[in-house]
Design a protein around this motif. Structure first.
Motif, mmCIF file in Angstrom:
data_model
loop_
_atom_site.group_PDB
_atom_site.id
_atom_site.type_symbol
_atom_site.label_atom_id
_atom_site.label_comp_id
_atom_site.label_asym_id
_atom_site.label_seq_id
_atom_site.Cartn_x
_atom_site.Cartn_y
_atom_site.Cartn_z
ATOM 1 N N THR A 187 0.869 -1.080 -0.348
ATOM 2 C CA THR A 187 -0.077 -0.010 -0.287
ATOM 3 C C THR A 187 0.676 1.562 0.071
ATOM 4 N N VAL A 188 0.639 2.791 -0.826
ATOM 5 C CA VAL A 188 1.071 3.653 -0.405
ATOM 6 C C VAL A 188 0.394 4.551 -0.852
ATOM 7 N N LYS A 189 0.576 5.568 -0.085
ATOM 8 C CA LYS A 189 -0.174 6.548 0.502
ATOM 9 C C LYS A 189 0.096 7.467 -0.238
ATOM 10 N N GLU A 190 -0.475 7.987 -0.957
ATOM 11 C CA GLU A 190 -0.461 9.106 -2.311
ATOM 12 C C GLU A 190 -1.466 10.305 -1.712
ATOM 13 N N LYS A 191 -0.182 11.516 -2.016
ATOM 14 C CA LYS A 191 -0.522 12.962 -1.595
ATOM 15 C C LYS A 191 -0.940 13.771 -3.201
ATOM 16 N N LYS A 192 -1.849 14.081 -2.710
ATOM 17 C CA LYS A 192 -2.433 15.248 -3.540
ATOM 18 C C LYS A 192 -2.333 16.811 -3.568
ATOM 19 N N VAL A 193 -1.905 17.284 -4.018
ATOM 20 C CA VAL A 193 -1.630 19.082 -3.542
ATOM 21 C C VAL A 193 -2.030 19.743 -5.574
ATOM 22 N N THR A 194 -2.588 21.095 -5.048
ATOM 23 C CA THR A 194 -3.495 20.924 -6.385
ATOM 24 C C THR A 194 -2.643 22.909 -6.083
ATOM 25 N N LEU A 195 -2.556 22.532 -7.787
ATOM 26 C CA LEU A 195 -0.737 24.231 -7.885
ATOM 27 C C LEU A 195 -2.002 25.002 -8.957
ATOM 28 N N PRO A 196 -3.103 25.962 -8.026
ATOM 29 C CA PRO A 196 -3.861 26.562 -9.329
ATOM 30 C C PRO A 196 -3.087 27.006 -9.868
ATOM 31 N N MET A 197 -3.568 28.430 -11.398
ATOM 32 C CA MET A 197 -2.631 28.302 -12.119
ATOM 33 C C MET A 197 -2.346 29.561 -11.913
ATOM 34 N N ARG A 198 -2.289 30.863 -11.273
ATOM 35 C CA ARG A 198 -2.029 31.968 -10.795
ATOM 36 C C ARG A 198 -0.393 32.068 -10.279
ATOM 37 N N TRP A 199 -0.021 30.376 -9.972
ATOM 38 C CA TRP A 199 0.978 29.774 -8.856
ATOM 39 C C TRP A 199 2.106 29.774 -10.054
ATOM 40 N N ILE A 200 1.643 28.663 -11.202
ATOM 41 C CA ILE A 200 2.217 28.483 -12.346
ATOM 42 C C ILE A 200 2.463 30.058 -12.880
ATOM 43 N N LYS A 201 1.547 31.044 -13.415
ATOM 44 C CA LYS A 201 1.824 32.392 -13.605
ATOM 45 C C LYS A 201 3.067 33.392 -13.273
ATOM 46 N N GLY A 202 2.916 33.083 -11.975
ATOM 47 C CA GLY A 202 3.618 34.094 -11.457
ATOM 48 C C GLY A 202 5.251 33.178 -12.046
ATOM 49 N N LEU A 203 5.676 31.690 -11.828
ATOM 50 C CA LEU A 203 6.809 30.839 -11.721
ATOM 51 C C LEU A 203 7.046 31.385 -12.917
ATOM 52 N N THR A 204 6.276 31.791 -14.151
ATOM 53 C CA THR A 204 6.908 32.171 -15.164
ATOM 54 C C THR A 204 7.188 33.906 -15.134
ATOM 55 N N SER A 205 6.301 34.613 -15.005
ATOM 56 C CA SER A 205 7.093 35.794 -15.030
ATOM 57 C C SER A 205 7.942 36.600 -13.945
ATOM 58 N N VAL A 206 8.427 35.725 -13.225
ATOM 59 C CA VAL A 206 8.513 36.172 -11.689
ATOM 60 C C VAL A 206 10.460 36.499 -12.555
ATOM 61 N N GLN A 207 10.652 35.576 -12.947
ATOM 62 C CA GLN A 207 12.499 35.640 -13.569
ATOM 63 C C GLN A 207 12.293 36.909 -14.231
ATOM 64 N N LEU A 208 11.475 37.642 -15.159
ATOM 65 C CA LEU A 208 11.375 38.519 -15.980
ATOM 66 C C LEU A 208 11.195 39.889 -14.997
ATOM 67 N N TYR A 209 11.366 39.928 -14.013
ATOM 68 C CA TYR A 209 11.181 40.970 -13.265
ATOM 69 C C TYR A 209 12.811 41.070 -12.214
ATOM 70 N N LEU A 210 13.084 39.488 -11.804
ATOM 71 C CA LEU A 210 14.344 39.904 -11.559
ATOM 72 C C LEU A 210 15.603 40.407 -12.556
ATOM 73 N N ALA A 211 15.333 40.304 -13.866
ATOM 74 C CA ALA A 211 16.503 40.621 -14.777
ATOM 75 C C ALA A 211 16.320 42.117 -14.978
ATOM 76 N N ASP A 212 15.546 42.059 -14.312
ATOM 77 C CA ASP A 212 15.522 44.090 -14.535
ATOM 78 C C ASP A 212 15.303 44.569 -13.414
ATOM 79 N N MET A 213 16.166 43.566 -12.593
ATOM 80 C CA MET A 213 16.722 44.718 -10.689
ATOM 81 C C MET A 213 18.313 45.366 -11.239
ATOM 82 N N ASN A 214 18.282 45.781 -9.870
ATOM 83 C CA ASN A 214 19.910 46.145 -10.197
ATOM 84 C C ASN A 214 19.809 46.255 -8.524
ATOM 85 N N LEU A 215 21.641 45.349 -8.171
ATOM 86 C CA LEU A 215 21.587 45.781 -6.718
ATOM 87 C C LEU A 215 21.538 47.711 -6.659
#
Length: 441
Positions: free
Chosen positions: A155-183
């Motif tokens: 028997t294997v315990k199965e875990k279910k996790v829901t990732l909302p679309m906004r979570w995935i969208k954030g991962l695709t867009s945040v890199q563009l914000y980081l590339a636009d930053m200065n120290l």
């Protein structure tokens, strides 16, 4: 839009045998070729105490929320390859992004495969991590070393996790914000502790700024020429668990002075935390990736890069241009396009992109943004009329609901007469009318 639900076939486990702690991270991805890999890395941590503290901070971020979205269970993703391991994730509200970059000297083991996948961060594992002491030994496995055979008696315990679309969208867009930053600032350990001693209590709604006066850093409500704006300053408390062990921090700010990031240095690893302009605004709704999604990236280019590059490998556009005979201008557009669909991350300290493929299908990412779909609909319905098109200037009318919107694009400046542009003035990405004109021209 249907959220993505992961079904883990097992759970991450943390055990202790003969004085050695073993952490096995269960993983799951939407991409079958990666999902079939039983193990990405197996080895030991050279500084398990600091690593555990950083993992606890990541867990705190992905289980937090600072907007109307209630906090819920979210698991980070991990990229393994090129002698590095990176953990990254988002808060439930998408306003805080966190990433732990584990350098080669922080791990001692074998990279069996490379790729990016979601990993299970469950409560028992995290509770055990909190008990790790500085002199303990910890082994880490991203996935199981041996392929497990599951029979009818197992028997294997199965875990279910829901990732909302906004979570995935954030991962695709945040890199563009980081590339636009200065120290902007660099603080040593003492200056960091002194700064956070001035952190206001409670949920403060007004803007605060990191400023430097007479050699001392502090949080202030008064903006200064070189100050860094912090929207939703109470979100900085997510860093409190690692402040006692940090060597120094670097503070970065975007060109528009809206978003910022803090990079905590620990020698063998660094933890980055980026903050959206305000607590009620998530990176997923900012729309920064939209312009780069207008260019149709040939799938053969994506497949070609998958075969050329490994996870966490430095993405050098100049070198790739020379080696593959690609025009520099085309490579610049390609870099932006690849970043907008999650195939590139951005390393603030090194000032360059690194390759990583998100554990989501490419067509899922491209279908996420309603503005992109609405802009394509405007083009398909011939609702865009180009009035003037010159080298650095475009003027057009775009049909709306009972009204004609005027769009003007001059060099990098975009303007539209619609309500969206009037309300946000380009601060949350371009509107569908400007996007449609760019797609057509």
């Amino acid at each position: 839009m249907t959220d993505l639900q992961y079904h883990y076939n097992g759970v991450s486990t943390y055990t202790k045998v003969k004085g050695v702690n073993s952490l096995i991270l269960a993983h799951q991805t939407e991409i079958e070729t990666i999902n079939n890999i039983p193990c990405f890395f197996w080895g030991s941590l050279t500084d398990p105490y600091i690593t555990a503290k950083c993992w606890s901070t990541i867990a705190k971020v992905v289980r937090s929320s600072f907007g109307p979205i209630p906090p819920s269970l979210r698991d980070p993703i991990v990229s393994a390859g090129t002698e590095r391991i990176r953990f990254e994730g988002f808060s439930s509200c998408n306003g805080v992004y966190v990433r732990l970059d584990m350098k080669p000297e922080s791990i001692d083991g074998e990279f069996i495969a490379n790729g990016t996948t979601n990993v299970d961060f469950n409560d028992p594992m995290l509770n055990a991590l909190n008990s790790i002491q500085k002199n303990e030994k910890v082994t880490l496995a991203v996935g199981h070393r041996e392929l497990q055979v599951i029979t009818s008696k197992t028997t294997v315990k199965e875990k279910k996790v829901t990732l909302p679309m906004r979570w995935i969208k954030g991962l695709t867009s945040v890199q563009l914000y980081l590339a636009d930053m200065n120290l902007r600032f660099e603080l040593n350990k003492v200056q960091t502790i002194q700064l956070f001693q001035t952190l206001p209590k409670g949920n403060v709604k007004s803007d605060f700024f990191i400023t430097k006066r007479t050699g001392k850093f502090m949080f202030s409500t008064l903006p200064t020429a070189d100050g860094v704006r912090i929207g939703g300053i109470h979100r900085l408390r997510l860093l409190e668990g690692i402040l006692p062990i940090v060597d120094k921090i670097h503070v970065y700010v975007s060109l528009d002075q809206e978003s910022c990031a803090i990079v905590c240095e620990f020698g063998k690893m660094q933890l980055l935390m980026a903050f959206s302009p305000d607590a009620y605004r998530g990176f997923s709704g900012e729309g920064k990736a939209l312009e780069h999604m207008t260019d149709n990236l040939p799938l053969e280019w994506v497949y070609g890069l998958n075969s050329l590059l490994k996870a966490n490998e430095t993405f050098d556009p100049t070198l790739l241009s020379i080696e593959n005979d690609i025009d520099f201008g085309t490579m610049g557009q390609l870099t932006s396009s690849l970043s907008s669909i999650g195939l590139l991350g951005y390393d603030l300290s090194a000032g360059n992109h690194f390759y990583r493929q998100l554990p989501f299908k490419t067509d899922r990412i491209l279908s996420l943004n309603p503005r992109l779909k609405n802009a394509k609909k405007l083009v398909d319905n011939a609702d865009v009329l180009i009035l003037k098109k010159e080298e650095n200037y475009i003027e057009a009318n775009v049909r709306g609901t009972g009204v004609q919107h005027k769009v003007v694009i001059h060099n990098e400046d975009h303007r539209c007469t619609c309500d969206w542009f009037t309300a946000y003035q380009g601060k949350r990405g371009i509107c569908k009318h400007i996007l449609a004109v760019k797609m057509l021209t």
